[in-house]
Design an enzyme around this catalytic site. Sequence first.
Site, PDB file in Angstrom:
ATOM      1  N   ARG A  35       0.817  -1.218   0.000  1.00  0.00           N
ATOM      2  CA  ARG A  35       0.000   0.000   0.000  1.00  0.00           C
ATOM      3  C   ARG A  35       0.852   1.271   0.000  1.00  0.00           C
ATOM      4  O   ARG A  35       0.406   2.308  -0.491  1.00  0.00           O
ATOM      5  CB  ARG A  35      -0.957  -0.010   1.191  1.00  0.00           C
ATOM      6  CG  ARG A  35      -2.154  -0.927   0.956  1.00  0.00           C
ATOM      7  CD  ARG A  35      -3.077  -0.963   2.139  1.00  0.00           C
ATOM      8  NE  ARG A  35      -4.375  -1.532   1.779  1.00  0.00           N
ATOM      9  CZ  ARG A  35      -5.369  -1.714   2.639  1.00  0.00           C
ATOM     10  NH1 ARG A  35      -5.216  -1.383   3.908  1.00  0.00           N
ATOM     11  NH2 ARG A  35      -6.508  -2.216   2.238  1.00  0.00           N
ATOM     12  N   LYS A 197     -15.313 -16.612   5.936  1.00  0.00           N
ATOM     13  CA  LYS A 197     -16.703 -16.391   6.324  1.00  0.00           C
ATOM     14  C   LYS A 197     -17.665 -16.021   5.200  1.00  0.00           C
ATOM     15  O   LYS A 197     -17.435 -15.088   4.444  1.00  0.00           O
ATOM     16  CB  LYS A 197     -16.762 -15.309   7.406  1.00  0.00           C
ATOM     17  CG  LYS A 197     -16.397 -15.877   8.777  1.00  0.00           C
ATOM     18  CD  LYS A 197     -16.199 -14.810   9.800  1.00  0.00           C
ATOM     19  CE  LYS A 197     -17.524 -14.286  10.331  1.00  0.00           C
ATOM     20  NZ  LYS A 197     -17.305 -13.147  11.229  1.00  0.00           N
ATOM     21  N   GLY A 353      -7.497  -8.210   0.448  1.00  0.00           N
ATOM     22  CA  GLY A 353      -6.545  -8.498   1.532  1.00  0.00           C
ATOM     23  C   GLY A 353      -5.811  -9.823   1.381  1.00  0.00           C
ATOM     24  O   GLY A 353      -4.711  -9.876   0.825  1.00  0.00           O
ATOM     25  N   GLY A 376     -12.511  -4.635   1.842  1.00  0.00           N
ATOM     26  CA  GLY A 376     -13.935  -4.306   1.875  1.00  0.00           C
ATOM     27  C   GLY A 376     -14.332  -3.310   0.795  1.00  0.00           C
ATOM     28  O   GLY A 376     -15.430  -3.400   0.221  1.00  0.00           O
TER      29      GLY A 376
HETATM   30  C1  3PG Z   1      -8.767  -1.998   4.901  1.00  0.00           C
HETATM   31  O1  3PG Z   1      -7.690  -2.467   5.293  1.00  0.00           O
HETATM   32  O2  3PG Z   1      -9.657  -2.713   4.404  1.00  0.00           O
HETATM   33  C2  3PG Z   1      -8.942  -0.520   4.954  1.00  0.00           C
HETATM   34  O3  3PG Z   1      -7.779   0.125   5.344  1.00  0.00           O
HETATM   35  C3  3PG Z   1     -10.119  -0.129   5.807  1.00  0.00           C
HETATM   36  O4  3PG Z   1      -9.900  -0.445   7.141  1.00  0.00           O
HETATM   37  P1  3PG Z   1     -11.153  -0.613   8.125  1.00  0.00           P
HETATM   38  O5  3PG Z   1     -11.862  -1.877   7.722  1.00  0.00           O
HETATM   39  O6  3PG Z   1     -10.570  -0.688   9.516  1.00  0.00           O
HETATM   40  O7  3PG Z   1     -12.043   0.588   7.955  1.00  0.00           O
END
Ligand code: 3PG
Length: 395
Positions: A35, A197, A353, A376
């Site tokens: 990132r 999940k 991720g 997300g």
């Molecule tokens: C992530 O890693 O998905 C983003 O940086 C958002 O983080 P968060 O889910 O803690 O808002």
Amino acid sequence: IKNVDNLSFEGKKALVRVDFNVPLDKDLNVTDDTRIQAALPTINKILNDGGSVILMSHLGRPKSGPEDKFSLKHIVVELEKALDRKVKFAPDCIGREAEMLSEGLKSGEVLLLENLRFHKEEEKGDVDFAKKLSKLGDIYVNDAFGTAHRAHASTAVIAEFFKEKVCGYLMLSELKNADKVLDNVERPYIAIMGGAKIADKIMIIEQLLNKVDTLIIGGGMSYTFAKAQGGTIGDSLLEADKLDFVLELMETAKAKGVNLILPVDTVISKAFANDAEQALANKGEIPDGWMGLDIGPKTAELFAAEIMKSKTILWNGPMGVFEMSSFDKGTKAVAEAVVAATKAGAFSLIGGGDSAAAVNKFGFGEDVSFVSTGGGALLEHMEGKVLPGVAALEP
Ligand code: 3PG
């Protein structure tokens, strides 16, 4: 929306929202700088124009106020290495000191602000907090695609305080690549869903059933499917409250003509440990005292053959516990198939991720079409939701 190429930053201070939510080890060293690397093109463009850069980000999910393990000071060294220049650090993201450091910034200089989430106002989208942050720069740049699904002060609310608000190169490229699996998709289109999940992925799976030709389900979530079909799954992951949902999902897939493919065999283990006793089991035949931790070799072959037939590939979530070498073969086999299909002309988007980490772990990051920095955020974008961080940049 405008992007950084539409402006000259000469003599300007750019307040740039980045997503430096990077993993740190127990000694608080950065373990994956993807990132940080991904933010460099935007930062360098501003610096090369003759501007200065004020970087703001969150790190982790601090509960109440500052906590050393979530301090962004731990990434300064990594950032300096990546940028090949000194980075100043403001120990609070708002207030007199941050303002003075920002005022004193000369062209070509970079300032990193402390974790935005040390103030609870950030996540609340507090307008006064956003206004205080906005004092630090002349132009607002949002390059934090990974956080664009959050309607927070620094990602969405702040934009209203700027005449010039633009997106960075990372945001631009993430949106462009996501569009390739959203609109005018080349078929066959396959989605590969894995991870632990189902609960986190219900919306995206439902959406995908309207779009894809084939849906592969692997990883921890597949055991709930095996159970719902009447199999035994031993101590494998189970979401008991999703059994009805997965049966409905299988019906929906059939009704919509989507080829839903589930694992046919699985690597089982006596414990959640790399060196625990292992064996292979057929789908739905896992004895008590054993747990499934990876897809089996027949499944890997089946999945790979389907992937190879595809022209568009979306992959989210690993097939097993790829962090442990005993259970990484399924995820690796899928990664290899995605690479082979890409070489044969398919478009492949990897996101969310863990699957991005897996692709990088196996060294395939350069061999797929695009690896998203979003978890997300990518999923919500794919679900068709408006991302608040993007909407705020609209004129
Ligand atoms: C992530 O890693 O998905 C983003 O940086 C958002 O983080 P968060 O889910 O803690 O808002």
